[in-house]
Design an enzyme around this catalytic site. Structure first.
Site, mmCIF file in Angstrom:
data_model
loop_
_atom_site.group_PDB
_atom_site.id
_atom_site.type_symbol
_atom_site.label_atom_id
_atom_site.label_comp_id
_atom_site.label_asym_id
_atom_site.label_seq_id
_atom_site.Cartn_x
_atom_site.Cartn_y
_atom_site.Cartn_z
ATOM 1 N N LYS A 1 -10.061 2.225 -2.611
ATOM 2 C CA LYS A 1 -10.386 2.055 -1.275
ATOM 3 C C LYS A 1 -11.922 2.178 -1.087
ATOM 4 O O LYS A 1 -12.054 3.450 -0.984
ATOM 5 C CB LYS A 1 -9.326 2.118 -0.266
ATOM 6 C CG LYS A 1 -9.701 1.419 1.166
ATOM 7 C CD LYS A 1 -8.584 1.644 1.957
ATOM 8 C CE LYS A 1 -8.862 0.904 3.411
ATOM 9 N NZ LYS A 1 -7.966 1.312 4.296
ATOM 10 N N GLU B 1 0.831 -1.378 -0.081
ATOM 11 C CA GLU B 1 -0.131 0.050 -0.018
ATOM 12 C C GLU B 1 0.923 1.189 -0.098
ATOM 13 O O GLU B 1 1.958 1.249 0.830
ATOM 14 C CB GLU B 1 -0.799 -0.039 1.329
ATOM 15 C CG GLU B 1 -1.769 1.268 1.302
ATOM 16 C CD GLU B 1 -2.415 1.246 3.071
ATOM 17 O OE1 GLU B 1 -3.228 1.944 3.065
ATOM 18 O OE2 GLU B 1 -2.098 0.501 3.637
ATOM 19 N N CYS C 1 -5.329 -2.725 2.947
ATOM 20 C CA CYS C 1 -5.046 -2.390 4.432
ATOM 21 C C CYS C 1 -6.163 -3.301 5.118
ATOM 22 O O CYS C 1 -6.392 -4.567 4.867
ATOM 23 C CB CYS C 1 -5.042 -0.998 5.005
ATOM 24 S SG CYS C 1 -4.573 -0.898 6.765
#
Length: 529
Positions: free
Chosen positions: A348, A278, A398
Protein backbone atom coordinates in the site's frame (compact mmCIF):
# COMPACT_ATOMS: atom_id res chain seq x y z
CA UNK A 1 -29.75 31.65 12.49
CA UNK A 2 -28.23 31.91 9.02
CA UNK A 3 -25.22 29.81 10.02
CA UNK A 4 -27.50 27.25 11.68
CA UNK A 5 -29.59 27.06 8.50
CA UNK A 6 -26.47 26.45 6.44
CA UNK A 7 -25.32 23.72 8.83
CA UNK A 8 -28.69 22.04 8.28
CA UNK A 9 -28.41 22.43 4.49
CA UNK A 10 -24.91 20.95 4.62
CA UNK A 11 -26.22 18.05 6.70
CA UNK A 12 -28.96 17.50 4.11
CA UNK A 13 -26.35 17.55 1.35
CA UNK A 14 -24.51 14.71 3.14
CA UNK A 15 -27.44 12.44 2.25
CA UNK A 16 -26.55 12.78 -1.43
CA UNK A 17 -23.35 10.75 -1.21
CA UNK A 18 -24.72 7.25 -0.84
CA UNK A 19 -27.91 5.40 -1.68
CA UNK A 20 -29.81 4.21 1.35
CA UNK A 21 -31.30 7.24 3.03
CA UNK A 22 -32.51 8.32 -0.42
CA UNK A 23 -32.98 6.55 -3.78
CA UNK A 24 -29.95 6.74 -6.07
CA UNK A 25 -31.99 8.70 -8.63
CA UNK A 26 -32.39 11.62 -6.20
CA UNK A 27 -28.77 11.96 -5.06
CA UNK A 28 -27.64 14.19 -7.92
CA UNK A 29 -30.70 16.44 -7.69
CA UNK A 30 -30.33 16.89 -3.93
CA UNK A 31 -26.64 17.71 -4.27
CA UNK A 32 -27.31 20.33 -6.96
CA UNK A 33 -30.09 21.97 -4.95
CA UNK A 34 -28.00 22.19 -1.78
CA UNK A 35 -25.01 23.63 -3.63
CA UNK A 36 -27.29 26.06 -5.47
CA UNK A 37 -28.75 27.24 -2.16
CA UNK A 38 -25.25 27.89 -0.82
CA UNK A 39 -24.15 29.60 -4.03
CA UNK A 40 -27.16 31.92 -3.96
CA UNK A 41 -26.36 33.11 -0.44
CA UNK A 42 -22.66 33.50 -1.16
CA UNK A 43 -23.19 35.47 -4.37
CA UNK A 44 -25.47 37.86 -2.45
CA UNK A 45 -23.37 38.00 0.73
CA UNK A 46 -22.78 41.54 1.98
CA UNK A 47 -19.16 40.89 2.87
CA UNK A 48 -16.29 38.47 2.32
CA UNK A 49 -16.51 37.50 5.97
CA UNK A 50 -20.18 36.58 5.62
CA UNK A 51 -19.45 34.47 2.53
CA UNK A 52 -16.69 32.57 4.35
CA UNK A 53 -18.98 31.98 7.34
CA UNK A 54 -21.65 30.60 4.99
CA UNK A 55 -19.16 28.14 3.51
CA UNK A 56 -17.91 27.10 6.94
CA UNK A 57 -21.42 26.46 8.24
CA UNK A 58 -22.33 24.41 5.16
CA UNK A 59 -19.09 22.42 5.37
CA UNK A 60 -19.48 21.72 9.08
CA UNK A 61 -22.91 20.24 8.51
CA UNK A 62 -21.75 18.31 5.44
CA UNK A 63 -18.71 16.70 7.05
CA UNK A 64 -20.20 16.35 10.52
CA UNK A 65 -23.06 14.23 9.19
CA UNK A 66 -21.35 12.68 6.17
CA UNK A 67 -18.43 11.42 8.27
CA UNK A 68 -20.39 10.47 11.40
CA UNK A 69 -19.12 6.90 11.03
CA UNK A 70 -15.68 7.94 12.27
CA UNK A 71 -17.29 8.05 15.72
CA UNK A 72 -17.95 4.31 15.45
CA UNK A 73 -14.31 3.48 14.78
CA UNK A 74 -13.00 5.70 17.58
CA UNK A 75 -15.61 4.85 20.23
CA UNK A 76 -16.90 1.34 19.49
CA UNK A 77 -13.59 -0.17 18.34
CA UNK A 78 -10.96 2.29 19.57
CA UNK A 79 -12.47 2.52 23.08
CA UNK A 80 -12.24 6.31 23.03
CA UNK A 81 -14.68 7.96 25.48
CA UNK A 82 -17.93 8.93 23.77
CA UNK A 83 -17.54 12.64 24.48
CA UNK A 84 -13.99 12.71 23.14
CA UNK A 85 -14.93 10.71 20.03
CA UNK A 86 -17.86 13.03 19.30
CA UNK A 87 -15.63 16.06 19.83
CA UNK A 88 -13.00 14.61 17.48
CA UNK A 89 -15.59 14.19 14.70
CA UNK A 90 -16.80 17.77 15.21
CA UNK A 91 -13.26 19.18 15.21
CA UNK A 92 -12.43 17.29 12.01
CA UNK A 93 -15.64 18.53 10.38
CA UNK A 94 -14.91 22.11 11.45
CA UNK A 95 -11.39 21.89 10.03
CA UNK A 96 -12.49 20.34 6.74
CA UNK A 97 -15.15 23.06 6.49
CA UNK A 98 -12.35 25.58 6.03
CA UNK A 99 -12.09 24.40 2.42
CA UNK A 100 -15.72 25.33 1.52
CA UNK A 101 -15.16 28.54 3.49
CA UNK A 102 -12.16 29.35 1.29
CA UNK A 103 -14.16 28.58 -1.87
CA UNK A 104 -17.02 30.85 -0.80
CA UNK A 105 -14.71 33.67 0.30
CA UNK A 106 -12.82 33.60 -3.00
CA UNK A 107 -16.06 33.41 -5.01
CA UNK A 108 -17.43 36.51 -3.31
CA UNK A 109 -14.11 38.30 -3.82
CA UNK A 110 -13.81 37.57 -7.54
CA UNK A 111 -17.48 37.54 -8.57
CA UNK A 112 -18.25 40.80 -6.80
CA UNK A 113 -21.32 41.88 -4.86
CA UNK A 114 -23.47 42.06 -8.00
CA UNK A 115 -23.38 38.65 -9.70
CA UNK A 116 -26.01 39.64 -12.28
CA UNK A 117 -23.64 42.23 -13.65
CA UNK A 118 -21.59 39.36 -15.11
CA UNK A 119 -23.58 36.18 -14.43
CA UNK A 120 -21.45 33.94 -16.67
CA UNK A 121 -18.34 35.06 -14.81
CA UNK A 122 -20.05 34.45 -11.47
CA UNK A 123 -21.06 30.91 -12.46
CA UNK A 124 -17.60 29.94 -13.72
CA UNK A 125 -15.86 31.54 -10.74
CA UNK A 126 -18.07 29.59 -8.33
CA UNK A 127 -17.31 26.31 -10.14
CA UNK A 128 -13.57 27.02 -10.28
CA UNK A 129 -13.36 28.05 -6.62
CA UNK A 130 -15.31 25.04 -5.39
CA UNK A 131 -13.36 22.60 -7.56
CA UNK A 132 -10.05 24.16 -6.54
CA UNK A 133 -10.96 23.83 -2.87
CA UNK A 134 -11.96 20.19 -3.43
CA UNK A 135 -8.58 19.53 -5.04
CA UNK A 136 -6.73 21.18 -2.15
CA UNK A 137 -8.70 19.07 0.35
CA UNK A 138 -7.75 15.96 -1.59
CA UNK A 139 -4.06 16.91 -1.73
CA UNK A 140 -2.84 18.83 1.32
CA UNK A 141 -1.67 16.93 4.41
CA UNK A 142 -1.88 13.60 2.50
CA UNK A 143 -5.40 14.53 1.33
CA UNK A 144 -8.91 13.57 2.34
CA UNK A 145 -11.18 13.82 -0.74
CA UNK A 146 -14.08 11.88 0.80
CA UNK A 147 -17.44 13.54 0.00
CA UNK A 148 -16.10 15.19 -3.14
CA UNK A 149 -19.17 16.64 -4.88
CA UNK A 150 -18.52 14.33 -7.84
CA UNK A 151 -19.53 11.20 -5.92
CA UNK A 152 -23.12 12.39 -5.66
CA UNK A 153 -23.37 12.26 -9.47
CA UNK A 154 -22.24 8.70 -10.29
CA UNK A 155 -25.73 7.93 -11.64
CA UNK A 156 -26.30 11.21 -13.50
CA UNK A 157 -25.19 12.58 -16.89
CA UNK A 158 -22.42 14.49 -15.10
CA UNK A 159 -20.68 11.14 -14.60
CA UNK A 160 -19.92 11.16 -18.31
CA UNK A 161 -17.23 13.74 -17.62
CA UNK A 162 -15.30 11.31 -15.40
CA UNK A 163 -13.31 9.59 -18.21
CA UNK A 164 -12.54 13.02 -19.68
CA UNK A 165 -11.71 15.22 -16.68
CA UNK A 166 -11.91 12.88 -13.69
CA UNK A 167 -13.85 13.38 -10.49
CA UNK A 168 -12.76 17.02 -10.16
CA UNK A 169 -14.08 17.64 -13.65
CA UNK A 170 -17.41 16.11 -12.62
CA UNK A 171 -17.41 18.39 -9.57
CA UNK A 172 -16.69 21.40 -11.79
CA UNK A 173 -19.58 20.67 -14.15
CA UNK A 174 -22.00 19.96 -11.31
CA UNK A 175 -21.13 23.13 -9.38
CA UNK A 176 -21.32 25.15 -12.59
CA UNK A 177 -24.88 23.90 -13.00
CA UNK A 178 -25.63 24.67 -9.35
CA UNK A 179 -24.45 28.26 -9.88
CA UNK A 180 -26.71 28.58 -12.93
CA UNK A 181 -29.67 27.48 -10.79
CA UNK A 182 -28.69 29.95 -8.07
CA UNK A 183 -28.47 32.87 -10.51
CA UNK A 184 -31.85 31.95 -11.95
CA UNK A 185 -33.45 32.56 -8.55
CA UNK A 186 -31.81 35.91 -7.87
CA UNK A 187 -34.11 38.95 -8.01
CA UNK A 188 -33.32 41.30 -10.89
CA UNK A 189 -31.75 44.59 -9.81
CA UNK A 190 -33.68 47.76 -10.76
CA UNK A 191 -30.85 49.10 -12.89
CA UNK A 192 -31.13 46.11 -15.25
CA UNK A 193 -34.87 46.23 -15.73
CA UNK A 194 -37.13 43.23 -15.53
CA UNK A 195 -36.47 42.04 -19.08
CA UNK A 196 -32.71 42.54 -19.13
CA UNK A 197 -32.37 41.07 -15.66
CA UNK A 198 -34.24 37.94 -16.73
CA UNK A 199 -32.04 37.57 -19.81
CA UNK A 200 -28.92 37.89 -17.70
CA UNK A 201 -30.10 35.23 -15.26
CA UNK A 202 -30.82 32.81 -18.10
CA UNK A 203 -27.41 33.18 -19.75
CA UNK A 204 -25.54 30.62 -17.56
CA UNK A 205 -28.15 28.01 -18.45
CA UNK A 206 -26.78 28.13 -22.01
CA UNK A 207 -23.71 26.38 -20.58
CA UNK A 208 -25.62 23.77 -18.60
CA UNK A 209 -27.32 22.12 -21.58
CA UNK A 210 -24.06 21.43 -23.48
CA UNK A 211 -22.57 20.11 -20.22
CA UNK A 212 -25.41 17.62 -19.82
CA UNK A 213 -25.46 16.62 -23.49
CA UNK A 214 -21.71 16.04 -23.51
CA UNK A 215 -22.03 13.95 -20.37
CA UNK A 216 -24.75 11.81 -21.97
CA UNK A 217 -22.62 11.34 -25.08
CA UNK A 218 -19.57 10.37 -23.00
CA UNK A 219 -21.55 7.78 -21.04
CA UNK A 220 -22.60 6.11 -24.30
CA UNK A 221 -19.06 6.21 -25.70
CA UNK A 222 -16.72 3.22 -25.26
CA UNK A 223 -13.45 4.60 -23.93
CA UNK A 224 -11.59 1.26 -23.87
CA UNK A 225 -11.59 -2.04 -25.70
CA UNK A 226 -11.95 -5.60 -24.38
CA UNK A 227 -8.63 -7.29 -23.77
CA UNK A 228 -8.17 -11.05 -23.67
CA UNK A 229 -10.73 -13.51 -22.41
CA UNK A 230 -13.11 -12.72 -19.51
CA UNK A 231 -12.04 -13.91 -16.07
CA UNK A 232 -14.23 -16.02 -13.80
CA UNK A 233 -13.87 -14.32 -10.42
CA UNK A 234 -14.92 -15.16 -6.86
CA UNK A 235 -15.02 -12.35 -4.25
CA UNK A 236 -15.09 -13.43 -0.62
CA UNK A 237 -16.74 -11.50 2.23
CA UNK A 238 -15.86 -13.09 5.58
CA UNK A 239 -17.85 -10.79 7.91
CA UNK A 240 -15.39 -11.20 10.78
CA UNK A 241 -16.08 -9.05 13.82
CA UNK A 242 -13.31 -6.54 14.52
CA UNK A 243 -13.14 -7.71 18.13
CA UNK A 244 -12.21 -11.18 16.88
CA UNK A 245 -10.23 -10.39 13.73
CA UNK A 246 -6.97 -9.47 15.47
CA UNK A 247 -7.18 -12.03 18.28
CA UNK A 248 -4.25 -14.51 17.91
CA UNK A 249 -6.34 -17.27 19.49
CA UNK A 250 -8.92 -17.12 16.68
CA UNK A 251 -6.47 -16.70 13.79
CA UNK A 252 -6.59 -20.32 12.61
CA UNK A 253 -10.39 -20.43 12.82
CA UNK A 254 -10.68 -17.14 10.92
CA UNK A 255 -8.45 -18.36 8.10
CA UNK A 256 -10.33 -21.68 7.93
CA UNK A 257 -13.60 -19.71 7.68
CA UNK A 258 -12.28 -17.79 4.67
CA UNK A 259 -10.98 -20.96 3.05
CA UNK A 260 -14.34 -22.67 3.45
CA UNK A 261 -16.05 -19.71 1.83
CA UNK A 262 -13.52 -19.80 -1.01
CA UNK A 263 -14.44 -23.46 -1.61
CA UNK A 264 -18.20 -22.90 -1.54
CA UNK A 265 -20.01 -24.81 -4.34
CA UNK A 266 -18.86 -23.40 -7.64
CA UNK A 267 -21.13 -22.30 -10.48
CA UNK A 268 -20.68 -23.82 -13.92
CA UNK A 269 -17.15 -22.44 -14.24
CA UNK A 270 -14.62 -22.74 -11.43
CA UNK A 271 -13.00 -19.39 -10.53
CA UNK A 272 -9.71 -18.36 -12.05
CA UNK A 273 -9.28 -15.63 -9.44
CA UNK A 274 -10.31 -15.67 -5.76
CA UNK A 275 -10.05 -12.29 -4.00
CA UNK A 276 -10.20 -11.95 -0.21
CA UNK A 277 -10.31 -8.78 1.92
CA UNK A 278 -7.61 -6.60 3.43
CA UNK A 279 -5.54 -8.13 6.27
CA UNK A 280 -7.46 -11.40 6.45
CA UNK A 281 -4.11 -12.65 7.73
CA UNK A 282 -3.90 -10.31 10.73
CA UNK A 283 -0.32 -11.17 11.74
CA UNK A 284 3.09 -10.98 10.12
CA UNK A 285 3.83 -13.77 7.69
CA UNK A 286 6.56 -15.34 9.86
CA UNK A 287 4.45 -15.27 13.03
CA UNK A 288 1.85 -17.81 11.92
CA UNK A 289 2.09 -21.56 11.57
CA UNK A 290 3.64 -22.42 8.17
CA UNK A 291 0.94 -25.06 7.77
CA UNK A 292 -1.62 -22.26 7.50
CA UNK A 293 0.26 -20.91 4.48
CA UNK A 294 0.29 -24.43 3.05
CA UNK A 295 -3.52 -24.46 3.29
CA UNK A 296 -3.68 -21.46 0.93
CA UNK A 297 -1.19 -23.03 -1.44
CA UNK A 298 -3.27 -26.24 -1.54
CA UNK A 299 -6.44 -24.21 -2.12
CA UNK A 300 -4.79 -22.55 -5.14
CA UNK A 301 -3.69 -25.94 -6.48
CA UNK A 302 -7.07 -27.56 -5.91
CA UNK A 303 -9.08 -24.83 -7.61
CA UNK A 304 -6.46 -23.88 -10.21
CA UNK A 305 -7.14 -20.26 -9.23
CA UNK A 306 -4.84 -17.43 -8.20
CA UNK A 307 -5.69 -16.34 -4.65
CA UNK A 308 -5.29 -12.65 -3.78
CA UNK A 309 -5.42 -11.77 -0.09
CA UNK A 310 -4.37 -9.01 2.27
CA UNK A 311 -1.63 -9.49 4.86
CA UNK A 312 0.90 -7.31 6.72
CA UNK A 313 4.38 -8.32 5.57
CA UNK A 314 7.45 -7.85 7.76
CA UNK A 315 11.03 -7.27 6.65
CA UNK A 316 12.92 -8.65 9.70
CA UNK A 317 16.27 -7.23 8.55
CA UNK A 318 14.98 -3.66 8.48
CA UNK A 319 12.23 -3.96 11.06
CA UNK A 320 9.80 -2.45 8.55
CA UNK A 321 6.37 -3.74 7.60
CA UNK A 322 3.84 -2.98 4.88
CA UNK A 323 0.11 -3.38 4.38
CA UNK A 324 0.18 -5.69 1.39
CA UNK A 325 -1.75 -7.79 -1.08
CA UNK A 326 -0.15 -11.01 -2.27
CA UNK A 327 -1.02 -13.46 -5.01
CA UNK A 328 -0.76 -17.21 -4.41
CA UNK A 329 -0.93 -19.68 -7.29
CA UNK A 330 0.00 -23.31 -7.81
CA UNK A 331 3.69 -22.41 -8.17
CA UNK A 332 4.04 -20.23 -5.05
CA UNK A 333 6.47 -21.77 -2.55
CA UNK A 334 6.21 -21.85 1.23
CA UNK A 335 9.58 -20.10 1.49
CA UNK A 336 8.37 -17.20 -0.65
CA UNK A 337 5.38 -16.69 1.64
CA UNK A 338 7.31 -17.00 4.90
CA UNK A 339 9.92 -14.51 3.69
CA UNK A 340 7.24 -12.10 2.47
CA UNK A 341 8.62 -12.14 -1.08
CA UNK A 342 6.10 -13.88 -3.36
CA UNK A 343 6.29 -13.06 -7.05
CA UNK A 344 2.97 -11.20 -6.84
CA UNK A 345 3.09 -8.56 -4.13
CA UNK A 346 1.64 -5.07 -3.80
CA UNK A 347 2.45 -2.73 -0.89
CA UNK A 348 0.00 0.00 0.00
CA UNK A 349 1.29 3.41 -1.04
CA UNK A 350 -1.24 5.90 0.33
CA UNK A 351 -1.41 5.26 4.06
CA UNK A 352 -4.28 6.29 6.33
CA UNK A 353 -3.41 8.90 8.96
CA UNK A 354 -3.83 7.57 12.51
CA UNK A 355 -4.67 4.05 11.28
CA UNK A 356 -1.44 3.29 9.37
CA UNK A 357 0.85 6.13 10.33
CA UNK A 358 0.85 8.78 13.03
CA UNK A 359 1.04 12.40 11.84
CA UNK A 360 3.51 14.55 13.80
CA UNK A 361 2.01 15.85 17.03
CA UNK A 362 -0.88 13.36 17.18
CA UNK A 363 0.67 10.44 19.04
CA UNK A 364 -1.54 11.28 22.06
CA UNK A 365 -4.67 10.64 20.00
CA UNK A 366 -3.50 7.24 18.78
CA UNK A 367 -2.41 6.28 22.30
CA UNK A 368 -5.98 6.93 23.52
CA UNK A 369 -7.27 4.22 21.15
CA UNK A 370 -6.58 0.50 20.99
CA UNK A 371 -6.53 -0.15 17.25
CA UNK A 372 -3.79 -2.63 16.28
CA UNK A 373 -1.13 -2.13 13.62
CA UNK A 374 0.32 1.20 12.60
CA UNK A 375 3.38 3.05 11.27
CA UNK A 376 3.51 1.07 8.04
CA UNK A 377 6.13 1.57 5.36
CA UNK A 378 4.85 3.09 2.11
CA UNK A 379 4.97 1.14 -1.12
CA UNK A 380 6.34 2.73 -4.28
CA UNK A 381 4.06 4.65 -6.63
CA UNK A 382 4.68 2.33 -9.61
CA UNK A 383 4.19 -1.39 -8.86
CA UNK A 384 3.75 -4.09 -11.48
CA UNK A 385 0.22 -5.48 -11.96
CA UNK A 386 -0.36 -9.17 -11.26
CA UNK A 387 -0.47 -11.21 -14.51
CA UNK A 388 -3.25 -13.80 -14.74
CA UNK A 389 -4.65 -15.66 -17.76
CA UNK A 390 -3.73 -12.83 -20.13
CA UNK A 391 -5.14 -10.15 -17.80
CA UNK A 392 -3.22 -7.71 -15.60
CA UNK A 393 -4.62 -6.99 -12.14
CA UNK A 394 -3.74 -3.75 -10.31
CA UNK A 395 -4.49 -4.04 -6.57
CA UNK A 396 -5.24 -1.13 -4.29
CA UNK A 397 -5.99 -1.26 -0.59
CA UNK A 398 -8.78 0.32 1.43
CA UNK A 399 -9.21 4.02 0.72
CA UNK A 400 -6.43 4.21 -1.86
CA UNK A 401 -9.18 4.18 -4.47
CA UNK A 402 -10.32 7.58 -3.17
CA UNK A 403 -7.28 9.06 -4.94
CA UNK A 404 -8.05 8.57 -8.61
CA UNK A 405 -4.80 10.05 -9.93
CA UNK A 406 -2.76 7.57 -7.86
CA UNK A 407 -4.30 4.59 -9.66
CA UNK A 408 -3.23 5.86 -13.08
CA UNK A 409 0.45 4.73 -13.15
CA UNK A 410 -0.67 1.09 -13.11
CA UNK A 411 -2.67 1.66 -16.31
CA UNK A 412 0.26 2.84 -18.38
CA UNK A 413 1.65 0.35 -20.95
CA UNK A 414 5.15 -0.93 -20.27
CA UNK A 415 7.20 -0.68 -23.45
CA UNK A 416 10.05 -2.70 -21.95
CA UNK A 417 7.92 -5.79 -21.34
CA UNK A 418 5.25 -5.18 -23.95
CA UNK A 419 2.46 -5.43 -21.37
CA UNK A 420 -0.60 -3.17 -21.82
CA UNK A 421 -0.86 -1.95 -18.23
CA UNK A 422 -3.60 -2.94 -15.81
CA UNK A 423 -6.73 -4.32 -17.42
CA UNK A 424 -8.67 -4.86 -14.16
CA UNK A 425 -8.57 -2.91 -10.87
CA UNK A 426 -8.90 -4.83 -7.58
CA UNK A 427 -9.68 -3.17 -4.24
CA UNK A 428 -9.39 -5.09 -0.97
CA UNK A 429 -10.80 -3.33 2.08
CA UNK A 430 -11.83 -3.78 5.68
CA UNK A 431 -14.52 -1.26 6.62
CA UNK A 432 -15.54 -3.26 9.66
CA UNK A 433 -14.21 -0.39 11.78
CA UNK A 434 -17.23 1.69 10.76
CA UNK A 435 -20.15 -0.64 11.42
CA UNK A 436 -23.18 -0.84 9.13
CA UNK A 437 -22.90 2.84 8.28
CA UNK A 438 -22.96 5.13 5.27
CA UNK A 439 -19.19 4.65 4.93
CA UNK A 440 -19.73 1.31 3.17
CA UNK A 441 -22.08 2.71 0.53
CA UNK A 442 -20.06 5.90 0.14
CA UNK A 443 -16.99 3.80 -0.63
CA UNK A 444 -18.92 1.86 -3.28
CA UNK A 445 -19.83 5.14 -5.00
CA UNK A 446 -16.17 6.13 -4.97
CA UNK A 447 -15.15 2.81 -6.53
CA UNK A 448 -17.72 3.29 -9.28
CA UNK A 449 -16.21 6.69 -10.06
CA UNK A 450 -12.76 5.10 -10.40
CA UNK A 451 -14.17 2.59 -12.89
CA UNK A 452 -15.67 5.44 -14.92
CA UNK A 453 -12.45 7.47 -14.90
CA UNK A 454 -10.25 4.60 -16.02
CA UNK A 455 -12.73 2.57 -18.15
CA UNK A 456 -11.61 -0.47 -16.15
CA UNK A 457 -13.71 -2.95 -14.19
CA UNK A 458 -13.24 -2.71 -10.44
CA UNK A 459 -13.45 -5.74 -8.14
CA UNK A 460 -14.06 -5.10 -4.43
CA UNK A 461 -13.52 -7.74 -1.72
CA UNK A 462 -14.33 -6.42 1.74
CA UNK A 463 -14.68 -7.88 5.21
CA UNK A 464 -18.18 -6.60 5.97
CA UNK A 465 -19.26 -4.87 2.72
CA UNK A 466 -19.83 -3.66 0.18
CA UNK A 467 -18.26 -6.54 -1.77
CA UNK A 468 -19.08 -5.91 -5.43
CA UNK A 469 -18.06 -6.31 -9.08
CA UNK A 470 -18.23 -3.12 -11.16
CA UNK A 471 -17.89 -3.00 -14.94
CA UNK A 472 -15.85 -0.50 -16.96
CA UNK A 473 -18.85 1.83 -17.17
CA UNK A 474 -19.22 2.11 -13.40
CA UNK A 475 -22.27 -0.18 -13.28
CA UNK A 476 -22.51 -2.64 -10.37
CA UNK A 477 -22.95 -6.08 -11.96
CA UNK A 478 -23.18 -7.88 -8.63
CA UNK A 479 -22.86 -7.21 -4.91
CA UNK A 480 -23.30 -8.97 -1.58
CA UNK A 481 -25.49 -7.81 1.31
CA UNK A 482 -23.47 -6.04 4.01
CA UNK A 483 -22.63 -7.82 7.24
CA UNK A 484 -23.29 -11.27 5.80
CA UNK A 485 -20.63 -13.87 5.06
CA UNK A 486 -20.72 -15.08 1.47
CA UNK A 487 -19.11 -15.18 -1.95
CA UNK A 488 -19.86 -13.30 -5.15
CA UNK A 489 -19.14 -15.09 -8.43
CA UNK A 490 -18.87 -12.94 -11.53
CA UNK A 491 -17.39 -12.93 -15.00
CA UNK A 492 -15.27 -9.85 -15.63
CA UNK A 493 -13.90 -8.61 -18.94
CA UNK A 494 -10.52 -6.87 -18.81
CA UNK A 495 -10.14 -3.64 -20.79
CA UNK A 496 -7.29 -1.81 -22.46
CA UNK A 497 -6.87 1.73 -23.79
CA UNK A 498 -6.40 5.03 -21.99
CA UNK A 499 -9.18 7.52 -21.33
CA UNK A 500 -8.30 11.23 -21.58
CA UNK A 501 -8.24 11.30 -17.77
CA UNK A 502 -5.86 8.32 -17.63
CA UNK A 503 -3.52 10.19 -19.99
CA UNK A 504 -3.57 13.65 -18.41
CA UNK A 505 -4.87 13.06 -14.86
CA UNK A 506 -6.11 16.21 -13.10
CA UNK A 507 -3.99 18.66 -15.10
CA UNK A 508 -6.67 19.83 -17.59
CA UNK A 509 -9.28 20.68 -14.97
CA UNK A 510 -6.68 22.38 -12.77
CA UNK A 511 -5.49 24.48 -15.72
CA UNK A 512 -9.12 25.36 -16.51
CA UNK A 513 -9.79 26.46 -12.94
CA UNK A 514 -6.53 28.39 -12.83
CA UNK A 515 -7.33 30.28 -16.03
CA UNK A 516 -10.84 31.15 -14.81
CA UNK A 517 -9.55 32.48 -11.51
CA UNK A 518 -6.71 34.40 -13.16
CA UNK A 519 -9.08 36.09 -15.65
CA UNK A 520 -11.55 36.90 -12.87
CA UNK A 521 -8.79 38.43 -10.76
CA UNK A 522 -7.52 40.46 -13.72
CA UNK A 523 -11.06 41.73 -14.40
CA UNK A 524 -11.47 42.75 -10.77
CA UNK A 525 -8.15 44.61 -10.75
CA UNK A 526 -9.11 46.47 -13.93
CA UNK A 527 -12.44 47.52 -12.41
CA UNK A 528 -10.57 48.97 -9.45
CA UNK A 529 -8.44 51.04 -11.81
Amino acid sequence: MRTLLLILIGALCALSFSPGPLPASLLSVLNLLCLAFLARLVLQARSLRRAAADGWGFGTGLFGVGLYWLYISMHDYGNMPAALAGLAVFVLAALLALYPALACWLTRLLAGADPLRRPMTAAFVWAACWTGAEWLRGTLLTGFPWLNAAYAHVDSPYAGWAPVLGSYGVAFMATLSAAALALLTLPAEPQYGQRNGGTRKLSPLLIVFPVLLTGWWSLSNRWAEPYGEPLQVRLVQGNIDQGVKFNPETLAATLAHHQQLSLSPFPENTPELIVLPETIVPAFQNQIDPMLWDDWRMLARYTGATVMLGAPLLDPARGEYANSVIGIDRDTSREALLSGRPDMRYDKHHLVPFGEFVPPGFRWLVDSMRIPLGDFTRGTTAQAPFPLKGQYLAPNICYEDVFGNELLPALQPDAATGTPGATILVNVSNLGWFGDSWALRQHLQIARMRALETARPMLRATNTGVTAAIDDGGIVIGQLPVYEAGVLDAQVQGMTGLTPYARWADRPVLILCGLILALALLTRLRRRD
